[in-house]
Design a protein around this motif. Structure first.
Motif, mmCIF file in Angstrom:
data_model
loop_
_atom_site.group_PDB
_atom_site.id
_atom_site.type_symbol
_atom_site.label_atom_id
_atom_site.label_comp_id
_atom_site.label_asym_id
_atom_site.label_seq_id
_atom_site.Cartn_x
_atom_site.Cartn_y
_atom_site.Cartn_z
ATOM 1 N N PRO A 57 0.820 -1.221 0.000
ATOM 2 C CA PRO A 57 0.000 0.000 0.000
ATOM 3 C C PRO A 57 0.853 1.270 0.000
ATOM 4 N N GLY A 58 0.521 2.176 -0.898
ATOM 5 C CA GLY A 58 1.238 3.434 -0.978
ATOM 6 C C GLY A 58 2.566 3.375 -1.692
ATOM 7 N N SER A 59 2.907 2.232 -2.285
ATOM 8 C CA SER A 59 4.189 2.090 -2.970
ATOM 9 C C SER A 59 3.977 1.498 -4.360
ATOM 10 N N PRO A 60 4.708 2.000 -5.365
ATOM 11 C CA PRO A 60 4.636 1.377 -6.687
ATOM 12 C C PRO A 60 5.460 0.098 -6.779
ATOM 13 N N VAL A 61 6.168 -0.234 -5.717
ATOM 14 C CA VAL A 61 7.055 -1.395 -5.712
ATOM 15 C C VAL A 61 6.382 -2.539 -4.954
ATOM 16 N N PRO A 62 6.073 -3.655 -5.631
ATOM 17 C CA PRO A 62 5.485 -4.786 -4.913
ATOM 18 C C PRO A 62 6.556 -5.671 -4.282
ATOM 19 N N VAL A 63 6.143 -6.471 -3.327
ATOM 20 C CA VAL A 63 7.012 -7.538 -2.812
ATOM 21 C C VAL A 63 6.916 -8.692 -3.806
ATOM 22 N N THR A 64 8.041 -9.128 -4.336
ATOM 23 C CA THR A 64 8.036 -10.230 -5.303
ATOM 24 C C THR A 64 9.071 -11.285 -4.915
ATOM 25 N N GLY A 65 9.032 -12.373 -5.649
ATOM 26 C CA GLY A 65 10.026 -13.426 -5.454
ATOM 27 C C GLY A 65 11.273 -13.226 -6.287
ATOM 28 N N LEU B 152 14.115 9.334 -8.489
ATOM 29 C CA LEU B 152 14.247 10.117 -9.716
ATOM 30 C C LEU B 152 13.056 9.913 -10.651
ATOM 31 N N ALA B 153 12.571 8.668 -10.748
ATOM 32 C CA ALA B 153 11.482 8.362 -11.676
ATOM 33 C C ALA B 153 10.146 8.935 -11.234
ATOM 34 N N THR B 154 9.962 9.088 -9.931
ATOM 35 C CA THR B 154 8.659 9.514 -9.413
ATOM 36 C C THR B 154 8.666 10.928 -8.838
ATOM 37 N N GLY B 155 9.835 11.524 -8.674
ATOM 38 C CA GLY B 155 9.916 12.835 -8.052
ATOM 39 C C GLY B 155 9.807 12.800 -6.540
ATOM 40 N N MET B 156 9.940 11.611 -5.951
ATOM 41 C CA MET B 156 9.912 11.499 -4.493
ATOM 42 C C MET B 156 11.176 12.091 -3.892
ATOM 43 N N SER B 157 11.064 12.531 -2.652
ATOM 44 C CA SER B 157 12.255 12.898 -1.903
ATOM 45 C C SER B 157 12.974 11.620 -1.471
ATOM 46 N N ALA B 158 14.192 11.771 -0.989
ATOM 47 C CA ALA B 158 14.940 10.599 -0.516
ATOM 48 C C ALA B 158 14.179 9.893 0.600
ATOM 49 N N ALA B 159 13.605 10.665 1.519
ATOM 50 C CA ALA B 159 12.862 10.070 2.634
ATOM 51 C C ALA B 159 11.629 9.328 2.133
ATOM 52 N N GLY C 263 10.081 2.445 -0.919
ATOM 53 C CA GLY C 263 10.842 1.456 -1.661
ATOM 54 C C GLY C 263 11.907 0.703 -0.913
ATOM 55 N N PHE C 264 12.008 0.930 0.402
ATOM 56 C CA PHE C 264 13.020 0.195 1.165
ATOM 57 C C PHE C 264 12.494 -0.380 2.472
ATOM 58 N N TYR C 265 11.990 0.475 3.345
ATOM 59 C CA TYR C 265 11.583 0.018 4.676
ATOM 60 C C TYR C 265 10.575 -1.131 4.657
ATOM 61 N N PRO C 266 9.566 -1.118 3.762
ATOM 62 C CA PRO C 266 8.591 -2.226 3.786
ATOM 63 C C PRO C 266 9.180 -3.577 3.375
ATOM 64 N N PHE C 267 10.398 -3.570 2.829
ATOM 65 C CA PHE C 267 10.959 -4.791 2.260
ATOM 66 C C PHE C 267 12.073 -5.401 3.112
ATOM 67 N N ILE C 268 12.389 -4.760 4.233
ATOM 68 C CA ILE C 268 13.504 -5.247 5.052
ATOM 69 C C ILE C 268 13.227 -6.638 5.604
ATOM 70 N N LEU C 269 12.071 -6.830 6.209
ATOM 71 C CA LEU C 269 11.755 -8.131 6.792
ATOM 72 C C LEU C 269 11.722 -9.216 5.727
ATOM 73 N N GLY C 270 11.073 -8.922 4.606
ATOM 74 C CA GLY C 270 11.011 -9.900 3.525
ATOM 75 C C GLY C 270 12.383 -10.257 3.003
ATOM 76 N N GLY C 271 13.276 -9.271 2.931
ATOM 77 C CA GLY C 271 14.635 -9.548 2.477
ATOM 78 C C GLY C 271 15.380 -10.472 3.414
#
Length: 199
Positions: free
Chosen positions: A49-57, A156-163, A169-177
């Motif tokens: 939710p809220g991210s263009p990046v899904p959790v994938t295999g 860069l692609a979305t105009g998001m700030s670093a935060a 694109g990072f914090y939601p994927f730490i546990l899965g990683g």
């Protein structure tokens, strides 16, 4: 006359794919299987939710193929995987492909697969994938390389700030990683144990 015994494993460093008999088409077949395996695991996709990046295999596939095939073949898998998607094959999550998908918001993660595959494959060539205590940190580091490329690209692609990019694109994927690293370590460690028992 006594004859010298042949060691079960050659003295040069191995990855799992080196245990396959050396036939002329071996590398082509192994790379093709790696591409198909990555495409298959890409279809395991959970939206965030809220991210263009899904959790994938996909990252699990990158870890497994790179460690099993070594640096050259592991990188080749990811390069061919990108090229296959560029020509429109539905190899990305949700059976997507094409130029817009490859260079879109999530494209940096996929391009990050290439240096990650090299790092993991090179370390596996030196035996780092054979024990859980060494493979888990390796596989976490490999996935960190993916994020090191993917998160700035996302910003860069979305105009998001670093935060914002880190939040999406990072914090939601730490546990899965971490889970993927542990799963890959268990799978590869088990494969090496089986290989040793059969030698």
């Amino acid at each position: 006359m006594a004859t010298a015994s042949v060691p079960a494993f050659p003295t040069r460093p191995l990855v799992l794919a080196d245990l396959v008999p050396a036939v002329r088409a071996r590398n082509v077949v192994l790379v093709a299987l790696g591409v198909l395996f990555t495409a298959l695991l890409a279809q395991v996709s959970v939206p965030v939710p809220g991210s263009p990046v899904p959790v994938t295999g996909q990252t699990l596939a990158v870890v497994l193929t790179a460690a099993s095939l070594g640096p050259a073949r592991g990188v080749s898998v990811q390069v061919v995987y990108i090229l296959a998607a560029l020509v429109g094959l539905p190899f990305y999550s949700e059976a997507s492909g094409g130029w817009d998908v490859v260079v879109g918001a999530t494209g940096g993660y996929v391009f990050g697969f290439i240096p990650a595959a090299y790092l993991i494959g090179l370390a596996a060539r030196h035996g780092a994938d054979r024990r859980f205590r060494t493979s888990v940190p390796l596989f976490v580091a490999g996935q960190a390389v993916v994020f090191a490329v993917g998160v700035p690209w996302l910003a860069l692609a979305t105009g998001m700030s670093a935060a914002q990019a880190l939040e999406a694109g990072f914090y939601p994927f730490i546990l899965g990683g971490l889970v993927k690293a542990a799963v890959a370590a268990a799978v590869l460690g088990g494969a090496w144990r089986v290989a040793r028992h059969r030698s």
